[in-house]
Design a protein around this motif. Structure first.
Motif, PDB file in Angstrom:
ATOM      1  N   ALA A   1       0.816  -1.214   0.000  1.00 48.97           N
ATOM      2  CA  ALA A   1       0.000   0.000   0.000  1.00 48.97           C
ATOM      3  C   ALA A   1       0.850   1.264   0.000  1.00 48.97           C
ATOM      4  CB  ALA A   1      -0.933  -0.002   1.213  1.00 48.97           C
ATOM      5  N   ALA A   2       1.961   1.256   0.737  1.00 49.50           N
ATOM      6  CA  ALA A   2       2.804   2.451   0.826  1.00 49.50           C
ATOM      7  C   ALA A   2       3.430   2.786  -0.518  1.00 49.50           C
ATOM      8  CB  ALA A   2       3.889   2.240   1.881  1.00 49.50           C
ATOM      9  N   VAL A   3       3.901   1.781  -1.241  1.00 45.50           N
ATOM     10  CA  VAL A   3       4.495   2.004  -2.554  1.00 45.50           C
ATOM     11  C   VAL A   3       3.431   2.439  -3.555  1.00 45.50           C
ATOM     12  CG1 VAL A   3       5.687   0.913  -4.490  1.00 45.50           C
ATOM     13  CG2 VAL A   3       6.403   0.416  -2.154  1.00 45.50           C
ATOM     14  N   GLU A   4       2.267   1.816  -3.497  1.00 42.70           N
ATOM     15  CA  GLU A   4       1.195   2.188  -4.415  1.00 42.70           C
ATOM     16  C   GLU A   4       0.718   3.616  -4.175  1.00 42.70           C
ATOM     17  OE1 GLU A   4      -3.064   0.539  -4.477  1.00 42.70           O
ATOM     18  OE2 GLU A   4      -2.054  -0.626  -6.029  1.00 42.70           O
ATOM     19  N   ALA A   5       0.708   4.054  -2.897  1.00 40.63           N
ATOM     20  CA  ALA A   5       0.234   5.393  -2.550  1.00 40.63           C
ATOM     21  C   ALA A   5       1.273   6.471  -2.831  1.00 40.63           C
ATOM     22  CB  ALA A   5      -0.166   5.443  -1.079  1.00 40.63           C
ATOM     23  N   SER A   6       2.502   6.094  -3.114  1.00 38.72           N
ATOM     24  CA  SER A   6       3.553   7.074  -3.398  1.00 38.72           C
ATOM     25  C   SER A   6       4.018   6.931  -4.845  1.00 38.72           C
ATOM     26  CB  SER A   6       4.724   6.903  -2.415  1.00 38.72           C
ATOM     27  OG  SER A   6       5.182   5.561  -2.392  1.00 38.72           O
ATOM     28  N   PHE A   7       4.845   5.954  -5.114  1.00 42.26           N
ATOM     29  CA  PHE A   7       5.323   5.726  -6.479  1.00 42.26           C
ATOM     30  C   PHE A   7       4.154   5.475  -7.435  1.00 42.26           C
ATOM     31  CE2 PHE A   7       6.707   2.944  -9.918  1.00 42.26           C
ATOM     32  CZ  PHE A   7       7.865   3.557 -10.355  1.00 42.26           C
TER      33      PHE A   7
ATOM     34  N   LEU B   1       9.160  10.394  -8.777  1.00 43.96           N
ATOM     35  CA  LEU B   1       9.862   9.444  -9.637  1.00 43.96           C
ATOM     36  C   LEU B   1       8.864   8.653 -10.485  1.00 43.96           C
ATOM     37  CD1 LEU B   1      12.385   7.971 -10.604  1.00 43.96           C
ATOM     38  CD2 LEU B   1      12.174   6.464  -8.602  1.00 43.96           C
ATOM     39  N   GLY B   2       7.776   8.185  -9.861  1.00 39.72           N
ATOM     40  CA  GLY B   2       6.757   7.451 -10.613  1.00 39.72           C
ATOM     41  C   GLY B   2       6.192   8.277 -11.747  1.00 39.72           C
ATOM     42  N   TYR B   3       5.938   9.550 -11.472  1.00 40.03           N
ATOM     43  CA  TYR B   3       5.401  10.453 -12.490  1.00 40.03           C
ATOM     44  C   TYR B   3       6.408  10.618 -13.635  1.00 40.03           C
ATOM     45  CZ  TYR B   3       2.709  14.515 -14.214  1.00 40.03           C
ATOM     46  OH  TYR B   3       1.944  15.367 -14.970  1.00 40.03           O
ATOM     47  N   ALA B   4       7.666  10.885 -13.297  1.00 39.70           N
ATOM     48  CA  ALA B   4       8.685  11.145 -14.308  1.00 39.70           C
ATOM     49  C   ALA B   4       8.959   9.919 -15.171  1.00 39.70           C
ATOM     50  CB  ALA B   4       9.981  11.607 -13.628  1.00 39.70           C
ATOM     51  N   LEU B   5       8.873   8.738 -14.594  1.00 39.10           N
ATOM     52  CA  LEU B   5       9.097   7.524 -15.370  1.00 39.10           C
ATOM     53  C   LEU B   5       7.916   7.208 -16.279  1.00 39.10           C
ATOM     54  CD1 LEU B   5      10.774   5.189 -12.719  1.00 39.10           C
ATOM     55  CD2 LEU B   5      11.860   6.269 -14.699  1.00 39.10           C
ATOM     56  N   ALA B   6       6.713   7.525 -15.844  1.00 44.85           N
ATOM     57  CA  ALA B   6       5.518   7.240 -16.640  1.00 44.85           C
ATOM     58  C   ALA B   6       5.323   8.248 -17.762  1.00 44.85           C
ATOM     59  CB  ALA B   6       4.285   7.217 -15.741  1.00 44.85           C
ATOM     60  N   ALA B   7       5.829   9.478 -17.586  1.00 41.72           N
ATOM     61  CA  ALA B   7       5.666  10.525 -18.593  1.00 41.72           C
ATOM     62  C   ALA B   7       7.016  11.172 -18.879  1.00 41.72           C
ATOM     63  CB  ALA B   7       4.663  11.568 -18.113  1.00 41.72           C
ATOM     64  N   PRO B   8       7.903  10.478 -19.578  1.00 47.18           N
ATOM     65  CA  PRO B   8       9.250  11.001 -19.845  1.00 47.18           C
ATOM     66  C   PRO B   8       9.198  12.338 -20.579  1.00 47.18           C
ATOM     67  CG  PRO B   8       9.095   8.691 -20.455  1.00 47.18           C
ATOM     68  CD  PRO B   8       7.697   9.139 -20.163  1.00 47.18           C
ATOM     69  N   GLY B   9       9.973  13.280 -20.111  1.00 39.65           N
ATOM     70  CA  GLY B   9      10.041  14.585 -20.759  1.00 39.65           C
ATOM     71  C   GLY B   9       9.000  15.575 -20.289  1.00 39.65           C
ATOM     72  N   ALA B  10       7.963  15.107 -19.602  1.00 36.68           N
ATOM     73  CA  ALA B  10       6.921  16.010 -19.110  1.00 36.68           C
ATOM     74  C   ALA B  10       7.359  16.661 -17.801  1.00 36.68           C
ATOM     75  CB  ALA B  10       5.615  15.257 -18.895  1.00 36.68           C
ATOM     76  N   VAL B  11       6.861  17.856 -17.559  1.00 37.82           N
ATOM     77  CA  VAL B  11       7.102  18.525 -16.283  1.00 37.82           C
ATOM     78  C   VAL B  11       6.183  17.908 -15.234  1.00 37.82           C
ATOM     79  CG1 VAL B  11       7.009  20.718 -15.036  1.00 37.82           C
ATOM     80  CG2 VAL B  11       7.752  20.667 -17.420  1.00 37.82           C
ATOM     81  N   VAL B  12       6.761  17.471 -14.128  1.00 38.38           N
ATOM     82  CA  VAL B  12       5.957  16.839 -13.081  1.00 38.38           C
ATOM     83  C   VAL B  12       4.987  17.847 -12.487  1.00 38.38           C
ATOM     84  CG1 VAL B  12       6.013  15.672 -10.858  1.00 38.38           C
ATOM     85  CG2 VAL B  12       7.781  15.187 -12.554  1.00 38.38           C
ATOM     86  N   ASP B  13       3.710  17.505 -12.500  1.00 37.58           N
ATOM     87  CA  ASP B  13       2.671  18.375 -11.953  1.00 37.58           C
ATOM     88  C   ASP B  13       2.461  18.023 -10.484  1.00 37.58           C
ATOM     89  OD1 ASP B  13       0.514  19.931 -11.361  1.00 37.58           O
ATOM     90  OD2 ASP B  13      -0.840  19.076 -12.859  1.00 37.58           O
ATOM     91  N   SER B  14       3.143  18.745  -9.610  1.00 31.63           N
ATOM     92  CA  SER B  14       3.090  18.444  -8.177  1.00 31.63           C
ATOM     93  C   SER B  14       1.682  18.546  -7.616  1.00 31.63           C
ATOM     94  CB  SER B  14       4.016  19.392  -7.401  1.00 31.63           C
ATOM     95  OG  SER B  14       5.355  19.247  -7.814  1.00 31.63           O
ATOM     96  N   ALA B  15       0.852  19.409  -8.205  1.00 35.53           N
ATOM     97  CA  ALA B  15      -0.507  19.607  -7.688  1.00 35.53           C
ATOM     98  C   ALA B  15      -1.355  18.351  -7.805  1.00 35.53           C
ATOM     99  CB  ALA B  15      -1.183  20.756  -8.438  1.00 35.53           C
ATOM    100  N   THR B  16      -0.974  17.440  -8.720  1.00 35.66           N
ATOM    101  CA  THR B  16      -1.763  16.216  -8.892  1.00 35.66           C
ATOM    102  C   THR B  16      -1.306  15.091  -7.971  1.00 35.66           C
ATOM    103  OG1 THR B  16      -0.318  15.334 -10.631  1.00 35.66           O
ATOM    104  CG2 THR B  16      -2.111  16.799 -11.319  1.00 35.66           C
ATOM    105  N   LEU B  17      -0.242  15.328  -7.211  1.00 32.76           N
ATOM    106  CA  LEU B  17       0.317  14.282  -6.358  1.00 32.76           C
ATOM    107  C   LEU B  17      -0.098  14.498  -4.917  1.00 32.76           C
ATOM    108  CD1 LEU B  17       3.917  14.158  -7.856  1.00 32.76           C
ATOM    109  CD2 LEU B  17       1.977  12.704  -8.420  1.00 32.76           C
ATOM    110  N   GLU B  18      -0.944  13.632  -4.432  1.00 32.76           N
ATOM    111  CA  GLU B  18      -1.377  13.725  -3.044  1.00 32.76           C
ATOM    112  C   GLU B  18      -0.311  13.143  -2.124  1.00 32.76           C
ATOM    113  OE1 GLU B  18      -5.170  12.026  -2.329  1.00 32.76           O
ATOM    114  OE2 GLU B  18      -6.066  12.816  -4.157  1.00 32.76           O
TER     115      GLU B  18
END
Length: 225
Positions: A49-55, A191-208
């Motif tokens: 659960a911890a990995v799923e809720a973060s990465f 890291l999960g965001y950056a790996l799933a969307a290479p080259g995109a700017v990480v949108d911190s507002a979407t990360l709870e």
């Protein structure tokens, strides 16, 4: 995990040339870049659960609801068998995950046997108020290494990061910070965001930010067939 098996994984990551787990052909094929997320199904693999809720939350935020995304969690079911089936299905698929290091070693070995492209392999150790990270990445996931480094430098906790990109002229990335602040899972979600969307700017507002504690030894990866 068996100390001998952990040592083998660390040796492969620290070698800077792929080692026995990666293999040069897999990384050289990965240098051509990732397939567009919209053109390939994604399988998200998490330890708990911890990995799923973060990465995992970072991967989900990056892909949104318009991409074919299937989730598997090791503490709910045996995820090795469906992952191996996906690798050998003959259909384009991307495996993105963060799992415990024992399971990670098995998955990488299976990916190598299947002739998959390994775009990213990272080892993450979280304990005693600090995190340690060793990464081997392809050109397509260089942005994720930089994003990880940026997040760790903003973290109040101590850290060490070593990132290598074989088959390129990119400089190695080595960062460290001696601090005694509170551990955060922010680096994992970014890291999960950056790996799933290479080259995109990480949108911190979407990360709870979640309260689950992330501690132990993990392997992160991006595999494509």
């Amino acid at each position: 995990m068996d100390p001998k098996r952990r040592f083998l994984l660390k040796s492969a990551l620290a070698s800077g040339v792929g080692g026995a787990l990666l293999g040069a052909p897999a990384l050289s094929r990965a240098a051509s870049g990732l397939n567009p997320a919209s053109s390939v199904a994604t399988l998200l693999l998490s330890s708990d659960a911890a990995v799923e809720a973060s990465f995992g939350a970072g991967v989900q935020a990056a892909l949104g609801n318009g991409t074919s995304l299937r989730k598997l969690r090791a503490d709910h079911s045996n995820l090795l068998d469906p992952a191996v089936a996906a690798l050998n299905s003959g259909r384009p698929i991307r495996l993105i995950g963060m799992v415990d290091d024992a399971l990670g070693e098995l998955l990488i070995a299976q990916a190598r046997r299947a002739g998959a492209r390994l775009h990213w392999l990272g080892e993450h150790a979280i304990s005693r108020g600090q995190t340690r990270h060793q990464v081997i990445n392809s050109q397509g996931t260089q942005g994720a290494a930089l994003e990880l480094g940026e997040q760790l430098q903003h973290s109040p906790a101590g850290f060490a990061l070593s990132a290598r990109q074989p088959f390129s002229h990119k400089r190695n990335l080595d960062l460290a910070g001696k601090r005694a602040g509170r551990l955060s899972t922010r680096w994992a979600s970014h890291l999960g965001y950056a790996l799933a969307a290479p080259g995109a700017v990480v949108d911190s507002a979407t990360l709870e930010l979640r309260s689950e504690r992330l501690e132990g030894h993990f392997v992160s990866f991006v595999i494509e067939v």
